[in-house]
Design a protein around this motif. Structure first.
Motif, PDB file in Angstrom:
ATOM      1  N   GLU A 316      27.765  29.339  84.556  1.00  0.00           N
ATOM      2  CA  GLU A 316      28.425  28.182  83.947  1.00  0.00           C
ATOM      3  C   GLU A 316      29.886  28.490  83.668  1.00  0.00           C
ATOM      4  O   GLU A 316      30.250  29.617  83.336  1.00  0.00           O
ATOM      5  CB  GLU A 316      27.707  27.822  82.644  1.00  0.00           C
ATOM      6  N   THR A 317      30.732  27.469  83.809  1.00  0.00           N
ATOM      7  CA  THR A 317      32.128  27.561  83.392  1.00  0.00           C
ATOM      8  C   THR A 317      32.424  26.387  82.474  1.00  0.00           C
ATOM      9  O   THR A 317      32.096  25.240  82.797  1.00  0.00           O
ATOM     10  CB  THR A 317      33.079  27.535  84.601  1.00  0.00           C
ATOM     11  N   ARG A 318      33.014  26.691  81.320  1.00  0.00           N
ATOM     12  CA  ARG A 318      33.282  25.657  80.326  1.00  0.00           C
ATOM     13  C   ARG A 318      34.789  25.559  80.077  1.00  0.00           C
ATOM     14  O   ARG A 318      35.456  26.543  79.793  1.00  0.00           O
ATOM     15  CB  ARG A 318      32.549  25.969  79.024  1.00  0.00           C
ATOM     16  N   TYR A 319      35.312  24.326  80.181  1.00  0.00           N
ATOM     17  CA  TYR A 319      36.724  24.054  79.937  1.00  0.00           C
ATOM     18  C   TYR A 319      36.833  23.180  78.682  1.00  0.00           C
ATOM     19  O   TYR A 319      36.127  22.171  78.568  1.00  0.00           O
ATOM     20  CB  TYR A 319      37.352  23.311  81.117  1.00  0.00           C
ATOM     21  N   SER A 320      37.710  23.545  77.766  1.00  0.00           N
ATOM     22  CA  SER A 320      37.857  22.739  76.548  1.00  0.00           C
ATOM     23  C   SER A 320      39.318  22.652  76.129  1.00  0.00           C
ATOM     24  O   SER A 320      40.079  23.623  76.248  1.00  0.00           O
ATOM     25  CB  SER A 320      37.013  23.315  75.408  1.00  0.00           C
ATOM     26  N   TRP A 321      39.690  21.481  75.667  1.00  0.00           N
ATOM     27  CA  TRP A 321      41.031  21.223  75.137  1.00  0.00           C
ATOM     28  C   TRP A 321      40.883  20.610  73.750  1.00  0.00           C
ATOM     29  O   TRP A 321      40.062  19.709  73.536  1.00  0.00           O
ATOM     30  CB  TRP A 321      41.796  20.270  76.052  1.00  0.00           C
ATOM     31  N   THR A 322      41.648  21.119  72.788  1.00  0.00           N
ATOM     32  CA  THR A 322      41.591  20.637  71.412  1.00  0.00           C
ATOM     33  C   THR A 322      42.981  20.227  70.961  1.00  0.00           C
ATOM     34  O   THR A 322      43.946  20.984  71.132  1.00  0.00           O
ATOM     35  CB  THR A 322      41.042  21.723  70.469  1.00  0.00           C
ATOM     36  N   HIS A 323      43.071  19.039  70.393  1.00  0.00           N
ATOM     37  CA  HIS A 323      44.325  18.546  69.820  1.00  0.00           C
ATOM     38  C   HIS A 323      44.098  18.223  68.347  1.00  0.00           C
ATOM     39  O   HIS A 323      43.200  17.454  68.001  1.00  0.00           O
ATOM     40  CB  HIS A 323      44.822  17.302  70.557  1.00  0.00           C
ATOM     41  N   LYS A 324      44.912  18.812  67.472  1.00  0.00           N
ATOM     42  CA  LYS A 324      44.787  18.599  66.034  1.00  0.00           C
ATOM     43  C   LYS A 324      45.773  17.546  65.562  1.00  0.00           C
ATOM     44  O   LYS A 324      46.950  17.579  65.912  1.00  0.00           O
ATOM     45  CB  LYS A 324      45.028  19.916  65.287  1.00  0.00           C
ATOM     46  N   PHE A 325      45.259  16.615  64.748  1.00  0.00           N
ATOM     47  CA  PHE A 325      46.097  15.614  64.108  1.00  0.00           C
ATOM     48  C   PHE A 325      46.233  15.992  62.632  1.00  0.00           C
ATOM     49  O   PHE A 325      45.921  17.109  62.241  1.00  0.00           O
ATOM     50  CB  PHE A 325      45.489  14.229  64.292  1.00  0.00           C
ATOM     51  N   CYS A 326      46.672  15.054  61.796  1.00  0.00           N
ATOM     52  CA  CYS A 326      46.924  15.434  60.408  1.00  0.00           C
ATOM     53  C   CYS A 326      45.645  15.815  59.663  1.00  0.00           C
ATOM     54  O   CYS A 326      45.654  16.739  58.850  1.00  0.00           O
ATOM     55  CB  CYS A 326      47.662  14.315  59.667  1.00  0.00           C
ATOM     56  N   CYS A 327      44.533  15.121  59.933  1.00  0.00           N
ATOM     57  CA  CYS A 327      43.294  15.400  59.206  1.00  0.00           C
ATOM     58  C   CYS A 327      42.085  15.553  60.115  1.00  0.00           C
ATOM     59  O   CYS A 327      40.993  15.779  59.633  1.00  0.00           O
ATOM     60  CB  CYS A 327      42.989  14.282  58.206  1.00  0.00           C
ATOM     61  N   TRP A 328      42.266  15.417  61.400  1.00  0.00           N
ATOM     62  CA  TRP A 328      41.125  15.471  62.303  1.00  0.00           C
ATOM     63  C   TRP A 328      41.558  16.086  63.623  1.00  0.00           C
ATOM     64  O   TRP A 328      42.734  16.323  63.869  1.00  0.00           O
ATOM     65  CB  TRP A 328      40.529  14.078  62.505  1.00  0.00           C
ATOM     66  N   GLN A 329      40.585  16.369  64.445  1.00  0.00           N
ATOM     67  CA  GLN A 329      40.890  16.941  65.756  1.00  0.00           C
ATOM     68  C   GLN A 329      40.026  16.288  66.829  1.00  0.00           C
ATOM     69  O   GLN A 329      38.894  15.883  66.582  1.00  0.00           O
ATOM     70  CB  GLN A 329      40.703  18.450  65.756  1.00  0.00           C
ATOM     71  N   LEU A 330      40.601  16.196  68.005  1.00  0.00           N
ATOM     72  CA  LEU A 330      39.923  15.666  69.168  1.00  0.00           C
ATOM     73  C   LEU A 330      39.659  16.801  70.133  1.00  0.00           C
ATOM     74  O   LEU A 330      40.577  17.550  70.486  1.00  0.00           O
ATOM     75  CB  LEU A 330      40.784  14.593  69.840  1.00  0.00           C
ATOM     76  N   SER A 331      38.405  16.953  70.564  1.00  0.00           N
ATOM     77  CA  SER A 331      38.032  18.008  71.504  1.00  0.00           C
ATOM     78  C   SER A 331      37.418  17.378  72.749  1.00  0.00           C
ATOM     79  O   SER A 331      36.519  16.532  72.648  1.00  0.00           O
ATOM     80  CB  SER A 331      37.020  18.967  70.876  1.00  0.00           C
ATOM     81  N   LEU A 332      37.909  17.787  73.914  1.00  0.00           N
ATOM     82  CA  LEU A 332      37.360  17.366  75.193  1.00  0.00           C
ATOM     83  C   LEU A 332      36.789  18.597  75.891  1.00  0.00           C
ATOM     84  O   LEU A 332      37.498  19.591  76.066  1.00  0.00           O
ATOM     85  CB  LEU A 332      38.433  16.723  76.070  1.00  0.00           C
ATOM     86  N   ILE A 333      35.509  18.542  76.255  1.00  0.00           N
ATOM     87  CA  ILE A 333      34.812  19.707  76.805  1.00  0.00           C
ATOM     88  C   ILE A 333      34.118  19.316  78.099  1.00  0.00           C
ATOM     89  O   ILE A 333      33.390  18.318  78.145  1.00  0.00           O
ATOM     90  CB  ILE A 333      33.772  20.247  75.797  1.00  0.00           C
ATOM     91  N   TYR A 334      34.352  20.086  79.144  1.00  0.00           N
ATOM     92  CA  TYR A 334      33.627  19.884  80.402  1.00  0.00           C
ATOM     93  C   TYR A 334      32.875  21.170  80.743  1.00  0.00           C
ATOM     94  O   TYR A 334      33.473  22.241  80.838  1.00  0.00           O
ATOM     95  CB  TYR A 334      34.568  19.524  81.549  1.00  0.00           C
ATOM     96  N   LYS A 335      31.586  21.050  80.912  1.00  0.00           N
ATOM     97  CA  LYS A 335      30.721  22.188  81.218  1.00  0.00           C
ATOM     98  C   LYS A 335      30.214  22.038  82.649  1.00  0.00           C
ATOM     99  O   LYS A 335      29.450  21.120  82.957  1.00  0.00           O
ATOM    100  CB  LYS A 335      29.551  22.239  80.233  1.00  0.00           C
ATOM    101  N   HIS A 336      30.653  22.934  83.529  1.00  0.00           N
ATOM    102  CA  HIS A 336      30.211  22.894  84.926  1.00  0.00           C
ATOM    103  C   HIS A 336      29.113  23.930  85.118  1.00  0.00           C
ATOM    104  O   HIS A 336      29.335  25.125  84.979  1.00  0.00           O
ATOM    105  CB  HIS A 336      31.372  23.189  85.878  1.00  0.00           C
ATOM    106  N   ARG A 337      27.914  23.463  85.398  1.00  0.00           N
ATOM    107  CA  ARG A 337      26.767  24.340  85.582  1.00  0.00           C
ATOM    108  C   ARG A 337      26.671  24.710  87.062  1.00  0.00           C
ATOM    109  O   ARG A 337      26.297  23.899  87.903  1.00  0.00           O
ATOM    110  CB  ARG A 337      25.499  23.631  85.111  1.00  0.00           C
TER     111      ARG A 337
END
Length: 355
Positions: A316-337
């Motif tokens: 498996e290969t997992r790619y993730s990007w995280t962006h932090k805002f003032c009080c929360w964060q957005l995470s985008l994750i793609y898992k290629h099996r």
């Protein structure tokens, strides 16, 4: 027109009655940890009345919770400690996972019952499988922790309902002063159910671990080695079986620069039950390596690759990007099996991180 701050908490109200031991916001008020002024608060709690006891607690009545100005939750009464030892927490989470979960909404709740006891709930709703809540009670001592739970858990698309599940964790302790070795242990027992397969079993699991303090190589804090060995046992009443496995973990980490980190790890652990696949290792011998790029204080990108040493193939290969805002964060994750492309999945998560 009043505004104030207690630690991380901001307060605002139209009017207040001030007494020697407390302050009453009697014409409506709000509290938030969000510092935003150009947009609605990320998470804000409004109430008809607040009673604030400085450095002690806050009591609110006729409470409404807002996310970015949208009303999402109400309750009649809310009491929150203003000390660092004990705080009631309400945390919403929203996300999407390309699997049998679909879109999900989670509301996490914690309420202390003193210095050592906490009740909590994870109220989870998934568009594809419905309402899957978790309720628990935790007792925390200096040397150990005891947890009682009822609720639903998922791993690799297998849902398991834990009923009357009790877990005892003996916390990590050094064997002797000056010796860089410590030990820990756990014991867990509960009635586990999988409605899809019809499997039901009293699941008993326990283990013990020996850990070496982090080793810094080449006289540098930038290169580190973590080592753990242990043993796990699992007994299932459904098949009257007792299985065990040896556990070996080793992780070598390298901080390349303030923006780049990399690591490689070796993990060895066999299956200990044939009744459930939940919480079981994906492979007996795994080589895992990762690379992280910290772009700035708001953005980071991570790649993690997992390799099956027995099958000699990429798992498996997992790619993730995280962006932090003032009080929360957005995470985008793609898992290629790599072993089965149908198991590849995409996940997006929206989490509050400031409460």
């Amino acid at each position: 027109k009043l505004t104030g701050k207690n630690g991380k908490d901001f307060f605002a109200a139209h009017h207040a009655e001030i007494y020697p031991d407390k302050m009453i916001l009697d014409e409506g008020g709000s509290t938030s940890r969000c510092p935003a002024v150009k947009h609605p608060k990320c998470l804000e709690i409004k109430a008809k009345t607040f009673e604030i006891y400085p450095h002690d607690k806050m009591v609110a009545r006729d409470v409404k919770v807002f996310v970015r100005g949208k009303h999402i939750y109400s309750r009649d009464y809310w009491e929150n400690s203003l000390t660092e030892k004990s705080k009631e927490r309400i945390l919403p989470h929203i996300g999407f996972k390309d699997s049998d979960k679909g879109t999900y909404v989670n509301l996490s709740y914690e309420r202390p019952l003193g210095d050592k006891d906490t009740i909590y709930a994870d109220l989870n709703y998934y568009s594809k499988v419905g309402y899957k809540p978790v309720y628990g009670l935790e007792h925390n001592e200096r040397n150990f922790k005891v947890t009682y739970e009822n609720g639903w858990y998922e791993d690799d698309d297998e849902w398991v309902e834990k009923q009357n599940n009790i877990r005892f964790d003996y916390k990590n302790h050094h064997i002797a002063p000056g010796l860089p070795l410590s030990y820990s242990a756990y014991f867990e027992r509960g009635l586990w159910k999988n409605d899809d397969s019809g499997r039901k079993s009293w699941h008993t699991e326990y283990g013990a671990f020996l850990n070496h303090d982090r080793i810094y190589l080449f006289n540098s804090k930038n290169t580190s080695l973590d080592l753990t060995i242990g043993k796990k046992w699992t007994r299932e009443s459904a098949e009257d079986t007792l299985q065990s496995t040896n556990v070996y973990y080793a992780t070598l980490g390298q901080k390349i620069s303030p923006h780049w980190n990399t690591w490689v790890g070796y993990y060895r652990e066999d299956f200990t039950t044939d009744v459930f696949t939940y919480d079981q290792p994906d492979m007996a011998k795994e080589l895992r390596n990762g690379l992280q790029y910290i772009m700035d204080d708001k953005n980071s990108f991570t790649i993690v690759n997992r390799y099956d040493l027995d099958q000699k193939e990429n798992y498996e290969t997992r790619y993730s990007w995280t962006h932090k805002f003032c009080c929360w964060q957005l995470s985008l994750i793609y898992k290629h099996r790599d072993t089965n492309d149908k198991d590849s999945a995409f996940e997006a998560k929206f989490d509050f991180v400031n409460w």
